[in-house]
Design an enzyme around this catalytic site. Structure first.
Site, mmCIF file in Angstrom:
data_model
loop_
_atom_site.group_PDB
_atom_site.id
_atom_site.type_symbol
_atom_site.label_atom_id
_atom_site.label_comp_id
_atom_site.label_asym_id
_atom_site.label_seq_id
_atom_site.Cartn_x
_atom_site.Cartn_y
_atom_site.Cartn_z
ATOM 1 N N ILE A 150 0.819 -1.223 0.000
ATOM 2 C CA ILE A 150 0.000 0.000 0.000
ATOM 3 C C ILE A 150 0.847 1.265 0.000
ATOM 4 O O ILE A 150 0.318 2.367 -0.110
ATOM 5 C CB ILE A 150 -0.984 0.035 1.199
ATOM 6 C CG1 ILE A 150 -0.218 0.027 2.532
ATOM 7 C CG2 ILE A 150 -1.991 -1.094 1.119
ATOM 8 C CD1 ILE A 150 -1.097 0.298 3.744
ATOM 9 N N GLY A 151 2.158 1.108 0.128
ATOM 10 C CA GLY A 151 2.999 2.311 0.123
ATOM 11 C C GLY A 151 4.466 1.981 -0.049
ATOM 12 O O GLY A 151 4.930 0.909 0.338
ATOM 13 N N GLY A 204 8.455 3.864 0.193
ATOM 14 C CA GLY A 204 9.254 5.023 0.570
ATOM 15 C C GLY A 204 10.718 4.758 0.327
ATOM 16 O O GLY A 204 11.111 3.657 -0.057
ATOM 17 N N ALA A 205 11.546 5.771 0.556
ATOM 18 C CA ALA A 205 12.979 5.641 0.313
ATOM 19 C C ALA A 205 13.612 4.613 1.233
ATOM 20 O O ALA A 205 14.621 4.016 0.902
ATOM 21 C CB ALA A 205 13.652 6.997 0.494
ATOM 22 N N SER A 206 13.032 4.410 2.414
ATOM 23 C CA SER A 206 13.663 3.511 3.381
ATOM 24 C C SER A 206 12.890 2.221 3.610
ATOM 25 O O SER A 206 13.246 1.430 4.469
ATOM 26 C CB SER A 206 13.852 4.232 4.715
ATOM 27 O OG SER A 206 12.620 4.752 5.161
ATOM 28 N N GLY A 207 11.823 1.998 2.877
ATOM 29 C CA GLY A 207 11.086 0.762 3.070
ATOM 30 C C GLY A 207 9.717 0.764 2.427
ATOM 31 O O GLY A 207 9.368 1.657 1.660
ATOM 32 N N VAL A 261 5.352 -0.474 2.936
ATOM 33 C CA VAL A 261 4.251 -0.815 3.852
ATOM 34 C C VAL A 261 3.282 -1.747 3.132
ATOM 35 O O VAL A 261 2.910 -1.500 1.982
ATOM 36 C CB VAL A 261 3.504 0.442 4.339
ATOM 37 C CG1 VAL A 261 2.367 0.051 5.281
ATOM 38 C CG2 VAL A 261 4.453 1.378 5.060
ATOM 39 N N LYS A 299 5.220 -2.722 8.321
ATOM 40 C CA LYS A 299 6.243 -1.817 7.798
ATOM 41 C C LYS A 299 7.537 -2.604 7.664
ATOM 42 O O LYS A 299 8.050 -3.129 8.648
ATOM 43 C CB LYS A 299 6.458 -0.636 8.745
ATOM 44 C CG LYS A 299 5.219 0.200 8.987
ATOM 45 C CD LYS A 299 5.525 1.312 9.976
ATOM 46 C CE LYS A 299 4.280 2.151 10.254
ATOM 47 N NZ LYS A 299 4.576 3.266 11.166
ATOM 48 N N ASP A 301 3.455 15.369 19.018
ATOM 49 C CA ASP A 301 3.181 15.629 17.596
ATOM 50 C C ASP A 301 1.719 15.342 17.272
ATOM 51 O O ASP A 301 1.399 14.651 16.312
ATOM 52 C CB ASP A 301 4.109 14.790 16.720
ATOM 53 C CG ASP A 301 4.263 15.366 15.310
ATOM 54 O OD1 ASP A 301 3.952 16.563 15.121
ATOM 55 O OD2 ASP A 301 4.690 14.631 14.410
#
EC number: 2.7.11.1
Length: 544
Positions: free
Chosen positions: A274-275, A277-280, A282, A297, A387
């Site tokens: 589903i996703g 990214g540069a580091s892994g 999902v 992840k 956050d």
């Protein structure tokens, strides 16, 4: 006949925002001029070779190898004294970099004269070296909205046209050299749905702070500009210390003591990406034993910029399970990858709902109640999230509301009941964080109040301001003004005032606010489902 009856029974569609706030970040322009980047060490060496030729000679190369290595200086102190001349209305002794930031900040001369200390506080924040190119653990980028929240949209290398000068640009030559060192197979990052200047900012290692608690900075407050024409208002100390960072092997050893033993592919099936990214990557998957859908992840540890945070986040998630928190389920080491298994909520993030639909007070009260329950649990366990914002609230299709993303969370101890690190996301930051004062759990309450305004207006206050000016306004304005306060009930306005109280002692705690009359207006969580469906449909239509 039956069709007409069905139509009569269907509730009206939830109202959509006429102008989606989930806009492309390139539409915003804060007129922030980027700062020049300091030359990298390897570029300095290249220039030296051009001045002193002969580096290609084998004899010279041998001599170079024999030369002793001289380490960089440590424990040095660079002190900057900045003053403010009340007569001319100008800062004195201000570094050139700060002067440039100030010129593009849209902070007026009148505002500078009114509160020069606040100006210096926010300049200090922007000048913090550790804000450049820092990235939260387990953060990814993805164009897939269903992965939003699991794939955090604050990856530091995702750049947009409106990005403030947090990270100075590099020249094409430097950029090419950096890319050569990176993995050529890395996919390019996808532009995040939120403007880049709303990304989270990390300025000090949470693990480091927890391991060796330090007393809050008790530096004396400089004299005000009213007392002297040219007063020293600010002292900026820039130290380079030898930090006791964990080695990669120590991190792996610690992770091995945390993760489960075994092959996750034998426990989970039907992996669906589903996703990316540069580091892994999902995935969603199904637990073979229970049939539960989970989010997994998969991260290449070598590509994680702050490996120490991995341990912090996993431990906090593992030790703090609650119905209103996206719960950590399991983790595995698979070769060079860390697999983290978490609950999966198919409804996406609250951001999609607030930017695409209009929520009523009953729905807002329901979300606030669930978030306060999560915060009350965390705060009672001495954990500050730091956050809180709509991006970090995930929704189930049944309307369940859960808090996620513990990359910035901080454990507080009796010896360290207050913290003074600058973390969080600028537009949601509490004033005491912006002004770099020691703070406690109530920073989360301020951020919740800002998130409540998000649910009303579709975006946080000052989002269209230059980020530096936004920080100035947060530090000086106090409780932000609503666009149309008359449209809100008196009880809702009172709830917002309790969350957004400048005086921390008077600001409500999570436990106190759970008793606030506004929460009695809360609708059933199932009332959020039509909003989730409407947001998904609106996003689907806009991507066509």
């Amino acid at each position: 006949m039956s069709d007409s009856l069905d139509n009569e029974e269907k509730p009206p569609a939830p109202p959509l925002r006429m102008n989606s706030n989930n806009r492309d970040s390139s539409a915003l322009n804060h007129s922030s001029k980027p700062l020049p980047m300091a030359p990298e060490e390897k570029n300095k060496k290249a220039r030296l070779r051009s001045i002193f030729p002969g580096g290609g000679d084998k004899t010279n190369k041998k001599k170079e190898k024999e030369r002793p290595e001289i380490s960089l200086p440590s424990d040095f102190e660079h002190t900057i004294h900045v003053g403010f001349d009340a007569v001319t209305g100008e800062f004195t002794g201000i570094p050139e970099q700060w002067a440039r930031l100030l010129q593009t900040s849209n902070i007026t001369k009148l505002e500078q004269k009114k509160n020069p200390q606040a100006v210096l506080d926010v300049l200090k924040f922007y000048d913090s070296k550790e804000t450049v190119n820092n990235q939260k653990y387990m953060s990814f980028t993805s164009g897939d909205k269903s992965a939003h929240g699991y794939i955090a949209a604050h990856q530091s290398n995702t750049k947009t046209a409106s990005e403030p000068p947090l990270a100075p640009p590099v020249s094409e030559e430097e950029d090419e050299e950096e890319e050569e060192e990176e993995d050529d197979n890395e996919p390019p990052p996808v532009i995040a749905p939120r403007p880049e200047h709303t990304k989270s900012i990390y300025t000090r290692s949470v693990v480091e702070s927890i391991a060796s608690p330090a007393a809050p900075n008790k530096e004396a407050t400089p004299p005000s500009a009213e007392n002297a024409n040219s007063s020293t208002l600010y002292r900026n100390t820039d130290r380079q210390r030898k930090k006791s960072k964990m080695t990669d092997e120590e991190i792996l050893e610690k992770l091995r003591s945390i993760v489960s033993v075994g092959d996750p592919k034998k426990k989970y099936t039907r992996f669906e990406k589903i996703g990316q990214g540069a580091s892994g990557t999902v995935y969603t998957a199904l637990d073979i034993a229970t049939g539960q859908e989970v989010a997994i992840k998969q991260m290449n540890l070598q590509q994680q910029p702050k490996k120490e945070l991995i341990i912090n986040e996993i431990l906090v998630m593992r030790e703090n399970k609650n119905p209103n928190i996206v719960n950590y389920l399991d983790s595995y080491l698979v070769g060079d990858e860390l697999w983290v298994v978490m609950e999966y909520l198919a409804g996406g993030s609250l951001t999609d709902v607030v930017t695409e639909t209009c929520m009523d007070e009953g729905q807002i009260a329901a979300v606030c109640r669930e978030c306060l329950q999560a915060l009350d649990f965390l705060h009672s366990n001495q954990v500050i999230h730091r956050d809180i914002k709509s991006d970090n609230i995930l929704l189930g299709m049944d309307g369940s509301v859960k808090l996620t993303d513990f990359g910035f969370c901080a454990q507080i101890t009796p010896e360290q009941s207050k913290r003074s690190t600058m973390v969080g996301t600028p537009y949601w930051m509490a004033p005491e964080v912006v002004t770099r004062k020691a703070y406690g759990p109530k920073v989360d309450i301020w951020s919740l109040g800002i998130m409540a305004i998000e649910m009303v207006e579709g975006e946080p206050p000052y989002l269209n301001e230059n980020p530096l000016r936004a920080l100035y306004l947060i530090a000086t304005n106090g409780t932000p003004e609503l666009q149309n306060p008359e449209r809100l009930s008196a009880v809702f306005r009172d709830f917002l005032n309790r969350c957004l109280e400048m005086d921390v002692d008077r600001r409500g705690s999570a436990k106190e606010l759970l008793q606030h009359p506004f929460l009695k207006l809360a609708k059933p969580l199932s009332s959020l489902t039509p909003l989730i469906l409407a947001a998904k449909e609106a996003i689907k239509n806009s991507s066509r």
